[in-house]
Design an enzyme around this catalytic site. Structure first.
Site, short mmCIF file in Angstrom:
data_model
loop_
_atom_site.label_atom_id
_atom_site.label_comp_id
_atom_site.label_asym_id
_atom_site.label_seq_id
_atom_site.Cartn_x
_atom_site.Cartn_y
_atom_site.Cartn_z
N HIS A 129 -36.26 21.74 42.18
CA HIS A 129 -37.42 21.17 42.89
C HIS A 129 -37.61 21.87 44.24
O HIS A 129 -38.69 22.37 44.55
CB HIS A 129 -37.25 19.67 43.13
CG HIS A 129 -38.28 19.14 44.09
ND1 HIS A 129 -39.52 18.71 43.70
CD2 HIS A 129 -38.25 19.04 45.45
CE1 HIS A 129 -40.22 18.36 44.78
NE2 HIS A 129 -39.46 18.55 45.85
N HIS A 134 -40.94 24.45 46.16
CA HIS A 134 -41.43 24.62 47.54
C HIS A 134 -41.46 26.06 48.03
O HIS A 134 -42.37 26.43 48.79
CB HIS A 134 -40.52 23.84 48.50
CG HIS A 134 -40.76 22.36 48.51
ND1 HIS A 134 -41.82 21.76 49.16
CD2 HIS A 134 -40.06 21.35 47.95
CE1 HIS A 134 -41.76 20.45 49.00
NE2 HIS A 134 -40.70 20.17 48.26
N GLU A 175 -46.06 17.97 48.68
CA GLU A 175 -45.46 17.67 47.36
C GLU A 175 -46.50 17.65 46.25
O GLU A 175 -46.21 18.05 45.13
CB GLU A 175 -44.76 16.31 47.40
CG GLU A 175 -43.57 16.24 48.32
CD GLU A 175 -42.38 17.11 47.87
OE1 GLU A 175 -41.40 17.19 48.61
OE2 GLU A 175 -42.46 17.72 46.78
N SER A 195 -42.75 21.54 39.96
CA SER A 195 -41.35 21.47 39.49
C SER A 195 -41.20 20.47 38.34
O SER A 195 -40.09 20.20 37.88
CB SER A 195 -40.42 21.06 40.64
OG SER A 195 -40.82 19.81 41.17
N1 HBI Z 1 -34.54 16.12 53.28
N2 HBI Z 1 -33.53 17.89 52.16
C1 HBI Z 1 -34.63 17.15 52.40
N3 HBI Z 1 -35.78 17.44 51.77
C2 HBI Z 1 -36.92 16.71 51.99
O1 HBI Z 1 -37.97 16.99 51.40
C3 HBI Z 1 -36.85 15.63 52.89
C4 HBI Z 1 -35.64 15.36 53.53
N4 HBI Z 1 -35.56 14.32 54.38
C5 HBI Z 1 -36.69 13.50 54.72
C6 HBI Z 1 -37.92 13.85 53.96
N5 HBI Z 1 -37.97 14.88 53.12
C7 HBI Z 1 -39.16 13.01 54.07
O2 HBI Z 1 -38.93 11.88 54.88
C8 HBI Z 1 -40.33 13.80 54.64
O3 HBI Z 1 -41.47 13.00 54.56
C9 HBI Z 1 -40.07 14.18 56.02
FE FE Z 2 -39.94 18.26 47.93
#
Ligand code: HBI
Ligand code: FE
Length: 274
Positions: A129, A134, A175, A195
């Site tokens: 994913h 991304h 997303e 994904s």
């Molecule tokens: N951490 N590794 C990772 N990947 C994410 O997409 C991610 C995260 N922590 C918080 C988060 N996304 C969401 O709260 C976003 O909306 C910021």
């Molecule tokens: Fe994501």
């Protein structure tokens, strides 16, 4: 995703202060590379048919389809293209750390991959994913600039009590974003769509989802479900539209914080269907 899910799957025991872990690419078992290849094989025809041109060109430049890519190698390519690099993480990390990485043009990528019996659905993002979904979009300059500016707003949003609208913007436009490349020619660039085979088919060909013209104020009010196919998708015409929202975002976040949320799947009188 205000807090983090209770049961996190990754190994958080040895994370650095910034939430990162080494990828240890050399130690990845052959079974994991085989799982990666199988996931790529399943998605490739859907990517050809339904992924945005810039996303497909990015995927080709990453040359990552035959094995789990080495983040150090990919980071060299990304740095030259848009100044981004990748950091390994055990999975979802604390929001503040996540925003800080984005603000510094570092994209956090989970280091583990799903098991062979989880090919279709996963409750937490894995490397397929995070990377396959991304990273191709990070090769597109306007999107890369948008994501950095988005991360830089994290601290402001937290101080303003506006993390929820900020998270909605990420959810709907990073997303699950769609792009109309030619009139009537809709394609996907969102990682949550590309994904997932089921979500790709639903988002691009399903007759049940609402597909609405991207409007920042609408997106910032739009709540979402994390455990089901999306009932509503937002469509941009080009990636510079996303970057253009950043200038007004501090004002819009405060407005959206106090505005009435729109429940997932609901219509709004100002909606413009695409
Ligand atoms: N951490 N590794 C990772 N990947 C994410 O997409 C991610 C995260 N922590 C918080 C988060 N996304 C969401 O709260 C976003 O909306 C910021
Ligand atoms: Fe994501």
């Amino acid at each position: 995703m205000d807090g983090l899910p209770a049961t996190l799957r990754g190994d958080y025991a040895r994370t650095a202060a910034d939430g990162t872990v080494p990828q240890r690419h050399h130690a990845i078992p052959e079974q994991d590379h085989a799982t990666w290849r199988e996931l790529v094989r399943r998605q490739r025809p859907l990517w050809q048919r339904h992924a945005a041109r810039a996303w497909r060109e990015g995927l080709a430049r990453l040359d990552c389809e035959d094995a789990i890519p080495d983040f150090a190698v990919t980071s060299e390519k990304l740095r030259a293209l848009t100044g981004w690099s990748l950091v390994g993480v055990p999975g979802l990390i604390e929001e503040g750390l996540f925003f800080d990485h984005l603000a510094a043009r570092r994209f956090p990528v989970t280091v583990w991959i799903r098991r062979p019996d989880e090919m279709d659905y996963l409750e937490e993002p894995d490397i397929f994913h995070d990377f396959a979904g991304h990273v191709p979009a990070l090769t597109e300059p306007a999107f890369a600039d948008f994501l950095q500016a988005y991360g830089a707003l994290g601290a402001h949003a937290r101080a303003a009590g506006a993390l929820k609208p900020l998270a909605r913007l990420y959810w709907h436009m990073v997303e699950f974003g769609l792009i109309e490349e030619q009139p009537g020619e809709r394609r996907a660039y969102g990682a949550g769509i590309l994904s997932s085979a089921t979500e790709t088919v639903h988002a691009l060909t399903g007759d049940t989802p609402r597909r609405l013209r991207f409007d920042p104020m609408r997106v910032l009010r739009s709540d979402y479900r994390i455990d089901d196919l999306q009932p509503t998708y937002f469509v941009i015409r080009d990636f510079s539209e996303l970057f253009a929202t950043v200038r007004d975002l501090p004002t819009l976040l405060a407005w959206a914080r106090d505005a009435e949320p729109i429940p997932p799947g609901d219509a709004d009188p100002a909606d413009r269907a695409v």
